[in-house]
Design a protein around this motif. Structure first.
Motif, short mmCIF file in Angstrom:
data_model
loop_
_atom_site.label_atom_id
_atom_site.label_comp_id
_atom_site.label_asym_id
_atom_site.label_seq_id
_atom_site.Cartn_x
_atom_site.Cartn_y
_atom_site.Cartn_z
N ALA A 108 0.83 -1.21 0.00
CA ALA A 108 0.00 0.00 0.00
C ALA A 108 0.87 1.26 0.00
N ASP A 109 1.91 1.28 0.84
CA ASP A 109 2.79 2.45 0.89
C ASP A 109 3.53 2.63 -0.43
N HIS A 163 2.48 1.68 -3.31
CA HIS A 163 1.50 2.15 -4.29
C HIS A 163 1.22 3.65 -4.15
N ASP A 164 1.30 4.17 -2.93
CA ASP A 164 1.16 5.62 -2.74
C ASP A 164 2.22 6.37 -3.55
N THR A 177 1.73 -2.63 -8.96
CA THR A 177 2.61 -2.32 -7.82
C THR A 177 2.95 -3.60 -7.06
N LYS A 224 6.08 4.65 7.97
CA LYS A 224 5.53 4.53 6.62
C LYS A 224 6.67 4.48 5.61
N ASN A 232 4.15 13.69 -0.80
CA ASN A 232 3.87 14.41 0.44
C ASN A 232 5.12 14.68 1.27
N ASP A 246 1.21 7.36 -8.16
CA ASP A 246 0.98 8.80 -8.26
C ASP A 246 1.50 9.34 -9.59
N ASN A 261 7.48 9.53 -1.95
CA ASN A 261 6.09 9.97 -1.80
C ASN A 261 6.05 11.49 -1.90
#
Length: 174
Positions: free
Chosen positions: A19-20, A22-23, A43, A67, A91, A27, A89
């Motif tokens: 999941a991380d 894929h973040d 992913t 994370k 962010n 994107d 990421n």
């Protein structure tokens, strides 16, 4: 590989990182200078086959949140010559996490793995080149109109490298 820095832990990927990861890889803006963003299935396949199966990359884990915020390609292309690349990421951009993490991987490669050279390539002449230079990498050439971007346009490919002897000189200055 397991490396700790003040804000990061660099470690091998695990299946729980899907999941991380894929973040990051899902994107559009993060993937702009590489390939189209991944769907979750792609992913997972990439995580299992390349990151875990071939041990071709390591996870950059944000200590505070635990994370995975970064994917760092670290792959020996030939004996003592390693290819490096990164996606972080969005962010967490512009906060020094990529520099801190990649610098730790480079230090590990030269100190522990006795690497001779680390190289990287990009079509991003701004952000990625700036990070390569901050990491001490030197320009080794530009392959003009060599790769296609995500929109099918031809783009220049910037090649950078860092030799162990140059890294060692930089360590002596620190």
């Amino acid at each position: 590989m397991y490396i700790e820095t003040p804000r990061m832990i660099i470690r091998s990927f695990t299946p729980e990182d899907a999941a991380d990861l894929h973040d990051i890889l899902g994107d559009d803006e993060t993937m702009e200078n590489c390939e189209p963003a991944y769907d979750f299935r792609k992913t997972q396949e990439f995580l299992n086959s390349f990151c875990i199966g071939r041990k071709g990359a390591v996870a950059a884990v944000h200590r505070e949140s635990n994370k995975v915020i970064g994917y760092i390609l670290f792959n020996e292309s030939e004996e003592n010559v390693c290819e490096m690349g990164w996606f972080f990421n969005r962010n967490f951009w512009q906060q020094g996490y990529a520099l801190e993490s990649c610098r730790a991987v480079i230090d590990h490669a030269f100190r522990e793995r006795k690497a001779h050279k680390i190289f990287a390539e990009t079509i991003d002449a701004v952000k990625s080149v700036r990070l390569m230079e901050k990491l001490g990498m030197r320009p080794e050439g530009i392959q003009r109109s060599h790769a296609r971007d995500n929109h099918g346009r031809w783009a220049d490919l910037y090649l950078y490298g860092l030799l162990e002897e140059d890294w060692r000189k930089g360590q002596n200055k620190a």
